[in-house]
Design an enzyme around this catalytic site. Structure first.
Site, PDB file in Angstrom:
ATOM      1  N   GLU A 156       0.822  -1.207   0.000  1.00  0.00           N
ATOM      2  CA  GLU A 156       0.000   0.000   0.000  1.00  0.00           C
ATOM      3  C   GLU A 156       0.860   1.262   0.000  1.00  0.00           C
ATOM      4  O   GLU A 156       0.603   2.207  -0.750  1.00  0.00           O
ATOM      5  CB  GLU A 156      -0.922  -0.018   1.227  1.00  0.00           C
TER       6      GLU A 156
ATOM      7  N   HIS B 290      -4.185  -7.951 -17.088  1.00  0.00           N
ATOM      8  CA  HIS B 290      -5.508  -7.641 -17.643  1.00  0.00           C
ATOM      9  C   HIS B 290      -5.869  -6.186 -17.361  1.00  0.00           C
ATOM     10  O   HIS B 290      -6.416  -5.487 -18.217  1.00  0.00           O
ATOM     11  CB  HIS B 290      -6.538  -8.574 -17.009  1.00  0.00           C
TER      12      HIS B 290
END
Length: 344
Positions: free
Chosen positions: A75, A309
């Site tokens: 993060e 993707h």
């Protein structure tokens, strides 16, 4: 000279934005979106807590959120890179205002966009991965990259002097509308993909071509309501199985419609010698994206395939931005193009 140096800075910022997109996808897919329960720091520190004493302080401050170091680092690294992107976009604006003639409109829009992205990043944490915020954050990242590409193309044309060459192409009205439709449909499909990911609906259907369950009878339009009931956390999803199936199926049908329109666009682009490179790029990225999507289904969402993707979806969207810009540049009279370049 100012233009060429500015061009390098724009290119760097564009590549950096793609890195932020990849890191954001990796953070989300490794369930690290709440790796730090506060913002902009991490458990009250500027970096991930390191020492045993810091770990004790972190747990005392956030007893409801046990520290998982590798998720916290995922993060925070994403936040550091996002902050770096903000600094680069701020620099683009400062340089543009320092030297007369450099584009100012797009850099100013980008600055507003990256500030809004920072707010979405904060809300992603403070609202505990609320799906509409997560999807908006994804769209904001792609929009930022698309605007940077548009700025890069404008600067490149100015540096190379392309604005003074050639004459507007004729009979491209139909292609203009088709390219605009392709961009719009792809943007909607990206939003559907973001909604699928934010609601943890990516693996509810494991068979092709649609879904192994009676999805038509179970389809629930409430799954697409942007504001969901309040929850302490939206991590791992709060919708029921039928709603997740509805989202997944909608994403698959959206993929089929998008593939059809982009396939037609690629074929039409091929008919123009000046646009054949874009035709190849659209077709190649479309084929790769379909392959990655199918692999996600049959292999149960492998991490790097899912990240790929996401990235290829962004690249495909950016390619369509470039396609629309190229077609528009072919149709716009020379004088107007010169004025647009000066205004930025």
């Amino acid at each position: 000279m100012h233009w060429r140096r500015y061009q390098y800075l724009v290119y760097l910022t564009l590549v950096w934005s793609l890195g932020v997109i990849v890191l954001g996808s990796y953070t989300r897919l490794t369930e690290a979106g709440l790796g730090c329960p506060d913002w902009p720091g991490c458990y009250g520190f500027a970096a991930v807590p390191q020492t045993p004493e810091q770990h004790v302080q972190a747990q005392a401050a956030f007893p409801h959120a046990p520290l998982v170091v590798h998720k916290a680092w995922n993060e925070m690294i994403h936040r550091y890179f996002a902050g770096g992107l903000g600094m680069l976009i701020l620099l683009l604006n400062l340089v543009a205002w320092r030297y007369r003639g450099l584009p100012r409109g797009l850099p100013a829009l980008l600055l507003g966009m990256v500030i809004f992205q920072a707010m979405l990043g904060m809300w992603t944490v403070t609202m505990a991965l609320k799906p509409v915020v997560v999807m908006g954050h994804l769209l904001g990242g792609f929009t930022t990259a698309g605007l940077l590409l548009l700025l890069a193309m404008r600067v490149r044309r100015r540096v190379r002097g392309h604005l003074s060459r050639g004459t507007p192409a004729r009979n491209m009205g139909g292609l203009t509308w088709l390219a605009a439709l392709a961009l719009l449909v792809t943007l909607i499909q990206v939003a559907l993909g973001g909604w699928t990911a934010a609601n943890y609906a990516a693996v509810v259907c494991t068979q092709l071509p649609v879904c192994e369950v009676d999805w038509a009878q179970q389809f629930d339009w409430s799954a697409f309501h942007p504001i969901q009931p309040p929850h302490d956390s939206y991590q791992f999803g709060v919708l029921n199985y039928e709603q997740r199936v509805s989202i997944h199926v909608a994403h698959r049908f959206g993929a089929a419609i998008t593939a059809l329109i982009l396939g037609v666009l690629s074929w039409q682009l091929w008919q123009s010698v000046r646009l054949r490179r874009l035709a190849l790029l659209v077709g190649t990225l479309l084929g790769l994206q379909i392959t990655l999507g199918i692999t996600n289904v049959v292999a149960s969402l492998p991490l790097m395939v899912a990240v790929g993707h996401n990235l290829v979806g962004g690249l495909l969207l950016m390619t369509l931005v470039a396609t629309n810009y190229a077609i528009f540049s072919c149709r716009v009279p020379l004088g107007m193009r010169l004025n647009m370049a000066r205004e930025g």
